[in-house]
Design an enzyme around this catalytic site. Structure first.
Site, PDB file in Angstrom:
ATOM      1  N   GLY A 101      46.578  30.981  31.461  1.00  0.00           N
ATOM      2  CA  GLY A 101      47.191  32.224  31.003  1.00  0.00           C
ATOM      3  C   GLY A 101      46.505  32.863  29.811  1.00  0.00           C
ATOM      4  N   SER A 102      45.215  32.637  29.651  1.00  0.00           N
ATOM      5  CA  SER A 102      44.543  33.276  28.505  1.00  0.00           C
ATOM      6  C   SER A 102      44.496  34.795  28.694  1.00  0.00           C
ATOM      7  CB  SER A 102      43.136  32.699  28.290  1.00  0.00           C
ATOM      8  OG  SER A 102      42.298  33.017  29.371  1.00  0.00           O
ATOM      9  N   ASN A 103      44.422  35.259  29.926  1.00  0.00           N
ATOM     10  CA  ASN A 103      44.470  36.711  30.159  1.00  0.00           C
ATOM     11  C   ASN A 103      45.861  37.272  29.858  1.00  0.00           C
ATOM     12  OD1 ASN A 103      41.835  37.897  31.280  1.00  0.00           O
ATOM     13  ND2 ASN A 103      42.023  35.925  32.333  1.00  0.00           N
ATOM     14  N   HIS A 155      38.770  39.742  38.181  1.00  0.00           N
ATOM     15  CA  HIS A 155      37.914  38.815  38.920  1.00  0.00           C
ATOM     16  C   HIS A 155      36.658  38.529  38.087  1.00  0.00           C
ATOM     17  CE1 HIS A 155      36.344  36.731  42.379  1.00  0.00           C
ATOM     18  NE2 HIS A 155      35.181  37.314  42.156  1.00  0.00           N
TER      19      HIS A 155
HETATM   20  C1  GRF Z   1      40.174  34.068  35.054  1.00  0.00           C
HETATM   21  O1  GRF Z   1      38.812  33.716  34.987  1.00  0.00           O
HETATM   22  C2  GRF Z   1      40.386  35.119  36.119  1.00  0.00           C
HETATM   23  O2  GRF Z   1      39.329  35.996  36.254  1.00  0.00           O
HETATM   24  C3  GRF Z   1      40.497  34.276  37.352  1.00  0.00           C
HETATM   25  O3  GRF Z   1      41.231  33.142  36.930  1.00  0.00           O
HETATM   26  C4  GRF Z   1      41.020  32.913  35.549  1.00  0.00           C
HETATM   27  C5  GRF Z   1      42.351  32.835  34.867  1.00  0.00           C
HETATM   28  O4  GRF Z   1      42.274  32.409  33.539  1.00  0.00           O
HETATM   29  N1  GRF Z   1      41.079  35.036  38.417  1.00  0.00           N
HETATM   30  P1  GRF Z   1      43.561  32.429  32.618  1.00  0.00           P
HETATM   31  O5  GRF Z   1      44.661  31.667  33.321  1.00  0.00           O
HETATM   32  O6  GRF Z   1      43.947  33.865  32.364  1.00  0.00           O
HETATM   33  O7  GRF Z   1      43.162  31.734  31.341  1.00  0.00           O
END
Ligand code: GRF
Length: 205
Positions: free
Chosen positions: A13-15, A109
């Site tokens: 969930g870093s995004n 992505h």
């Molecule tokens: C990210 O690299 C995203 O592009 C891919 O999965 C990863 C998720 O990372 N679809 P996080 O869980 O947001 O840290």
């Protein structure tokens, strides 16, 4: 009025964290729901820390993907969600979910689409030996990573760079690009071209 956003995440969930820190509760965007298919996902803790309602939709609790996605969709619609953000959501969505939130689902992505769709895009690009890769934010359609592209940013791969450094750079770029795309959508600056629905127009003020 803030854009009501849901984030679907399976992993760290870093995004999600980047969205919470850069956009949530600052007027333009409100993250109102976080859904995960994984009970132990770190994304759920991040949601709880930010006071955002989070729920788990485990595959085993539903007859099939269709039923699970219908339950997710009902919850999101009930929460007034206007935009669904896939941030490391490792499940394919059913066609009916995609139709239900048509042109209102975005995904991040870790490659420059249409190169290296699908799983392990960073590894695919690295092993292929490309000199330029990057990050794509796109609308989700019925295919795998095939929807109209909203934003892209390129990253150069130095000859000597280990994959870990490349991964780190990709994630840094994701954490800028995904919030930027959501912000543009919240501002009403993102439009799918009516004549060519593959084209996304960005009208920055
Ligand atoms: C990210 O690299 C995203 O592009 C891919 O999965 C990863 C998720 O990372 N679809 P996080 O869980 O947001 O840290």
């Amino acid at each position: 009025m803030a854009l009501r956003v849901a984030v679907l995440a399976s992993g760290t969930g870093s995004n999600l964290q980047a969205i919470l820190e850069k956009l949530h509760g600052q007027g333009l965007v409100e993250v109102v729901a976080v859904a995960s298919d994984k009970p132990g996902a770190r994304a759920l803790e991040r949601a709880a820390d930010a006071g955002v309602e989070a729920r788990v939709f485990e595959r085993g609790d539903y007859a099939d993907r269709e039923a699970r996605d219908a339950a997710i969709g009902d919850w999101l619609e009930g929460s007034g969600v206007e935009l669904v953000v896939l941030a490391g959501y490792m499940q394919l969505l059913s066609a009916s979910f995609i139709e239900r939130f048509r042109n209102r689902i975005v995904n991040v992505h870790p490659a420059l689409l249409p190169s290296f769709p699908g799983l392990d895009a960073i590894g695919q690009a690295f092993r292929h030996g490309v000199r330029v890769s990057g990050v794509t934010v796109h609308f989700v359609d019925a295919g795998v990573d095939t929807g109209p592209i909203i934003l892209q940013e390129a990253i150069e791969l130095a000859y000597t760079r280990p994959i870990e450094a490349f991964e780190e750079r990709v994630h840094e770029v994701e954490h800028e690009l995904l919030p930027k795309a959501i912000e543009l959508i919240a501002k009403g600056a993102v439009r799918i071209d009516t004549e060519n629905p593959r084209l996304v127009r960005i009208e920055e003020g």
